[in-house]
Enzyme design. Structure first.
Site, mmCIF file in Angstrom:
data_model
loop_
_atom_site.group_PDB
_atom_site.id
_atom_site.type_symbol
_atom_site.label_atom_id
_atom_site.label_comp_id
_atom_site.label_asym_id
_atom_site.label_seq_id
_atom_site.Cartn_x
_atom_site.Cartn_y
_atom_site.Cartn_z
ATOM 1 N N HIS A 9 0.819 -1.213 0.000
ATOM 2 C CA HIS A 9 0.000 0.000 0.000
ATOM 3 C C HIS A 9 0.855 1.267 0.000
ATOM 4 C CE1 HIS A 9 0.996 0.920 4.178
ATOM 5 N NE2 HIS A 9 0.863 -0.371 4.423
ATOM 6 N N HIS A 150 0.464 -5.595 2.781
ATOM 7 C CA HIS A 150 1.242 -4.805 3.731
ATOM 8 C C HIS A 150 2.679 -5.322 3.799
ATOM 9 C CE1 HIS A 150 -2.622 -3.185 5.138
ATOM 10 N NE2 HIS A 150 -3.052 -4.408 4.875
#
Length: 196
Positions: A9, A150
């Site tokens: 992200h 992540h």
């Protein structure tokens, strides 16, 4: 064989502050939103069969920019979440090191088994993220899929792909909005390492 293009992200304020985000639902900051748009522009014109994302907002915001550019819906999967950092979430790493000296030292010796108070171990994260990746690959055999997740979660997949011990996972965390193509085979991973 399925190609999973792993995407971390975009940037958040907590990234800049050095805070453990874990599963706290922290949104992208202005830089992170711009990074997601830039990556979307970079990938426009490339073919992908699907986009999967962690259900945390920073990943969903990144995936939404990609989905809009590629005209693909985004499928969310909780198993793609970041490690649960328990009591350490929202705290600055240097403060955690000072306050939880013994636990940090224990985790450095045994990252697979030691959890932050109320959180997950690296081994637990690796198992759930790999299970999600396996299900994605089964759903898209011989396809090419974007997987937005992540840092640590992606690093566990990279470690498995390269045959590196999960004890080394913290050195494999990719930068925000970097991409890493990974080929999933029935016998496991093989990876082409590329960071954008």
């Amino acid at each position: 064989m399925t190609e999973l293009v792993l995407v971390r992200h975009g940037q958040t304020d907590w990234n800049i502050e050095g805070r453990y985000q874990g599963q706290s639902d922290v949104p992208l900051n202005e830089t992170g939103l711009a990074q997601a748009q830039m990556l979307a522009q970079t990938l426009t014109g490339e073919h992908f069969d699907a986009i999967y994302s962690s259900d945390l907002i920073r990943a969903r915001q990144t995936a939404a920019a990609l989905g809009k550019a590629l005209n693909l819906p985004v499928h969310t999967d909780r198993r793609l979440r970041e490690i649960n950092q328990g009591e350490w979430e929202g705290k600055i790493f240097t403060d955690i090191k000072a306050r939880f000296t013994d636990q940090i030292a224990a985790r450095e010796k045994d990252p697979l088994g030691i959890r932050p108070p109320g959180g997950e171990s690296v081994g637990e994260v690796a198992e759930r993220v790999a299970a999600a990746a396996q299900d994605i690959a089964r759903a898209h055999p011989n396809g090419r899929v974007l997987v937005v997740s992540h840092g640590l979660s992606i690093a566990t997949l990279i470690a498995r792909a390269r045959g590196i011990s999960l004890s080394e996972v913290y050195s494999l965390i990719p930068k925000n909005v970097s991409t890493t193509p990974v080929e999933w085979q029935s016998s496991g991973f093989s990876a082409r390492m590329e960071s954008n």
